[in-house]
Design a protein around this motif. Structure first.
Motif, PDB file in Angstrom:
ATOM      1  N   ASP A 254       0.823  -1.215   0.000  1.00 57.63           N
ATOM      2  CA  ASP A 254       0.000   0.000   0.000  1.00 57.63           C
ATOM      3  C   ASP A 254       0.855   1.262   0.000  1.00 57.63           C
ATOM      4  OD1 ASP A 254      -2.267  -1.544   0.006  1.00 57.63           O
ATOM      5  OD2 ASP A 254      -2.561  -1.449   2.181  1.00 57.63           O
ATOM      6  N   ASP A 283      -5.412  -1.489 -11.495  1.00 61.19           N
ATOM      7  CA  ASP A 283      -6.828  -1.834 -11.323  1.00 61.19           C
ATOM      8  C   ASP A 283      -7.297  -2.927 -12.278  1.00 61.19           C
ATOM      9  OD1 ASP A 283      -9.431  -1.170 -10.029  1.00 61.19           O
ATOM     10  OD2 ASP A 283      -9.991  -0.688 -12.094  1.00 61.19           O
ATOM     11  N   LEU A 331     -10.634  -2.809  -7.673  1.00 57.83           N
ATOM     12  CA  LEU A 331      -9.572  -2.609  -6.694  1.00 57.83           C
ATOM     13  C   LEU A 331      -9.362  -1.139  -6.365  1.00 57.83           C
ATOM     14  CD1 LEU A 331      -6.926  -5.180  -8.020  1.00 57.83           C
ATOM     15  CD2 LEU A 331      -8.537  -5.479  -6.131  1.00 57.83           C
ATOM     16  N   ARG A 403      -3.528  -9.008  -5.756  1.00 58.93           N
ATOM     17  CA  ARG A 403      -4.590  -8.323  -4.993  1.00 58.93           C
ATOM     18  C   ARG A 403      -5.967  -8.908  -5.328  1.00 58.93           C
ATOM     19  NH1 ARG A 403      -3.807  -2.723  -2.426  1.00 58.93           N
ATOM     20  NH2 ARG A 403      -1.648  -2.955  -1.753  1.00 58.93           N
ATOM     21  N   MET A 404      -6.165  -9.310  -6.576  1.00 57.19           N
ATOM     22  CA  MET A 404      -7.434  -9.950  -6.923  1.00 57.19           C
ATOM     23  C   MET A 404      -7.577 -11.284  -6.190  1.00 57.19           C
ATOM     24  SD  MET A 404      -9.370  -8.139  -8.943  1.00 57.19           S
ATOM     25  CE  MET A 404     -10.422  -9.316  -9.803  1.00 57.19           C
ATOM     26  N   GLU A 406      -6.125 -12.054  -3.336  1.00 54.07           N
ATOM     27  CA  GLU A 406      -6.314 -11.729  -1.925  1.00 54.07           C
ATOM     28  C   GLU A 406      -7.729 -11.238  -1.642  1.00 54.07           C
ATOM     29  OE1 GLU A 406      -1.643 -10.395  -1.128  1.00 54.07           O
ATOM     30  OE2 GLU A 406      -3.238  -8.892  -1.263  1.00 54.07           O
ATOM     31  N   ALA A 407      -8.376 -10.665  -2.677  1.00 56.18           N
ATOM     32  CA  ALA A 407      -9.752 -10.191  -2.516  1.00 56.18           C
ATOM     33  C   ALA A 407     -10.766 -11.322  -2.665  1.00 56.18           C
ATOM     34  CB  ALA A 407     -10.046  -9.088  -3.523  1.00 56.18           C
ATOM     35  N   GLY A 408     -10.267 -12.545  -2.961  1.00 51.59           N
ATOM     36  CA  GLY A 408     -11.157 -13.694  -3.043  1.00 51.59           C
ATOM     37  C   GLY A 408     -11.551 -14.099  -4.441  1.00 51.59           C
ATOM     38  N   CYS A 433       0.655 -14.084  -3.198  1.00 51.92           N
ATOM     39  CA  CYS A 433      -0.407 -13.395  -2.466  1.00 51.92           C
ATOM     40  C   CYS A 433      -0.353 -13.717  -0.981  1.00 51.92           C
ATOM     41  CB  CYS A 433      -1.779 -13.756  -3.049  1.00 51.92           C
ATOM     42  SG  CYS A 433      -2.370 -15.400  -2.626  1.00 51.92           S
ATOM     43  N   LYS A 437      -5.079 -13.081   3.910  1.00 56.79           N
ATOM     44  CA  LYS A 437      -6.060 -12.173   3.303  1.00 56.79           C
ATOM     45  C   LYS A 437      -6.992 -12.945   2.379  1.00 56.79           C
ATOM     46  CE  LYS A 437      -3.272  -7.925   3.285  1.00 56.79           C
ATOM     47  NZ  LYS A 437      -2.653  -6.893   2.406  1.00 56.79           N
ATOM     48  N   ARG A 438      -6.417 -13.853   1.584  1.00 60.73           N
ATOM     49  CA  ARG A 438      -7.244 -14.638   0.656  1.00 60.73           C
ATOM     50  C   ARG A 438      -8.229 -15.516   1.409  1.00 60.73           C
ATOM     51  NH1 ARG A 438      -7.953 -16.676  -4.289  1.00 60.73           N
ATOM     52  NH2 ARG A 438      -8.197 -18.916  -4.561  1.00 60.73           N
ATOM     53  N   ALA A 441     -11.037 -13.424   2.775  1.00 58.43           N
ATOM     54  CA  ALA A 441     -11.945 -12.981   1.713  1.00 58.43           C
ATOM     55  C   ALA A 441     -12.846 -14.133   1.263  1.00 58.43           C
ATOM     56  CB  ALA A 441     -11.141 -12.446   0.531  1.00 58.43           C
TER      57      ALA A 441
END
Length: 460
Positions: A254, A283, A331, A403-404, A406-408, A433, A437-438, A441
């Protein structure tokens, strides 16, 4: 007509056929005026009985065309023998067809023999022309051939090249110094193993192309026939790939993303555009070549989607060979706001991010140079001693993928969004990843689905 009798005449179809004396079954008719030598020109034919006793007359041609009674008698004897034994052509029509097939076979064999002399350089020239119009990486393929492959293999006959020839070439290529990049001034630097692998794959692709492509003006005859000496084998005999893990390990956190998006430079307009391209890459994850080829019409500002297609001036699509539709703003919601703002500004250039001074398409290599300047200014690579840990433009794509996940995101959905041919390629991002976090999510997604199922059941 010498010893001929009326029994020798045949008036079938209104034509008078006379038997050649001493050659039963060889018949002729004479031209009323045209002469061949001292005699009237004769048109020869064969009269015989086919299987089942059917009487047949088959024509041959004029003596002025080269036909002789001796040749006619020989053909008739051959036909009768074939009829008796039940083998081979039993009519002149069949014999002519077999003769034509034999001639075509002989011509193919002659063409194959001629192709035995074709060199690897000649095959490579044809492949370069094909790749220029059909492959996104056509210019890169030509560069690899011209710089590394043809100097070693170009003059050799294609069918004489062995895996050992290619292995010798690999060793020479691996020992070369880079002409550009970070290692060009380092006397100990050598070409990256990934570059060497691309060289080996290009040799293999030239042969695959030749195995599947008919030779010019020779339908049915491939440019090359035989085993592909460029097949890369992990084990056993054959060309060995360079052993090296070239996967990039770096993904942005981040803080680093914030530093990139807040970067300010001396060229305000250009930096502003670069930051928008960085935001969109984080993104949606396009490759650099796909990003610069994006057209304004590829954006749907209402649905919030982006259609990624390689090159508006070509029918070629992305590296994976498919056009794909990617949602914008999942994202980084500000990315969709940025696109809508950019589309609201009129432009005569069809590209979403035009080239210098708003003309044509932007050079994708310029993105890597720009990222190098930005990362140097921000010090993002100060401690990156391993090249795989350096931040480059492609790091934005890696960051998007991780990140995708990790976002599930489902691995198969991500494969489609990334434009990968195989899910195996996408699975490579799992090791980058954050697993916790995954898992959190995925747990939230499972819980949400469970609540949705309960609600639906209660409504029933």
């Amino acid at each position: 007509m010498g010893n001929q009798t009326d029994d020798d005449d045949d008036k079938k179809d209104g034509r008078v056929w006379r038997t050649v004396p001493g050659m039963k079954g060889v018949v002729y008719r004479e031209h009323p005026t045209r002469r061949h030598g001292k005699k009237l020109d004769r048109f020869l034919a064969l009269r015989y009985r086919r299987g089942g006793g059917q009487r047949t007359i088959e024509t041959l041609g004029w003596t002025s065309e080269g036909w002789t009674t001796r040749v006619a008698a020989s053909l008739l004897a051959k036909l009768k023998e074939n009829i008796r034994t039940g083998t081979g052509p039993q009519t002149m029509k069949d014999m002519r067809a077999q003769g034509e097939a034999d001639r075509q076979k002989a011509a193919r064999m002659a063409r194959r023999a001629a192709l035995k002399e074709i060199t690897f350089g000649e095959l490579a020239t044809l492949y370069k022309a094909w790749a220029a119009g059909n492959r996104v990486s056509g210019p890169h393929v030509a560069q690899l051939l011209d710089m590394h492959i043809l100097p070693e293999l170009g003059a050799l006959r294609a069918d004489a090249i062995t895996p050992q020839h290619i292995e010798d070439m690999r060793q020479k290529v691996a020992a070369k110094r880079p002409l550009r990049g970070r290692g060009k001034n380092n006397p100990d630097a050598r070409l990256a193993p990934q570059t060497v692998m691309h060289v080996l794959k290009t040799v293999r692709e030239v042969y695959n192309y030749a195995l599947e492509t008919p030779a010019p003006n020779n339908p049915g005859v491939m440019l090359f026939e035989g085993p592909n000496p460029g097949v890369i084998r992990r084990r056993g005999r054959g060309v060995r790939p360079p052993k090296h893990d070239s996967r990039r390990l770096r993904v942005l956190n981040d803080e680093e993303i914030g530093a990139l998006l807040d970067y300010s430079g001396t060229h305000d307009i250009e930096v502003a555009t670069l930051l928008e391209m960085i935001l969109l890459s984080l993104d949606t994850g396009p490759r650099a070549g796909e990003l610069v080829a994006l057209q304004r019409q590829a954006v749907d500002p209402v649905k919030g989607t982006l259609r990624i297609l390689f090159g508006s001036r070509s029918e070629r699509s992305t590296k994976g060979g498919r056009t794909r539709v990617v949602p914008v703003g999942l994202l980084f919601p500000q990315a969709l706001d940025m696109l809508r703002q950019r589309l609201s500004q009129p432009s005569d250039n069809p590209y979403l991010f035009p080239g210098r001074y708003g003309v044509g398409m932007r050079d994708p290599n310029g993105l890597n140079r720009a990222m190098r300047r930005i990362t140097n200014a921000l010090g993002l690579n100060a401690d990156a001693h391993d090249p795989r840990n350096r931040v480059v433009w492609h790091t934005l794509r890696h960051t998007y993928a991780t990140r995708m996940l990790e976002a599930g995101a489902d691995i198969y959905t991500l494969r489609d969004l990334m434009g990968h041919d195989s899910v195996t390629t996408t699975e490579g991002y799992l090791h980058l990843c954050d697993r916790s976090k995954r898992e959190r999510a995925l747990a939230r997604i499972t819980l949400a689905k469970g609540h949705a199922g309960i609600t639906a059941g209660e409504q029933q």
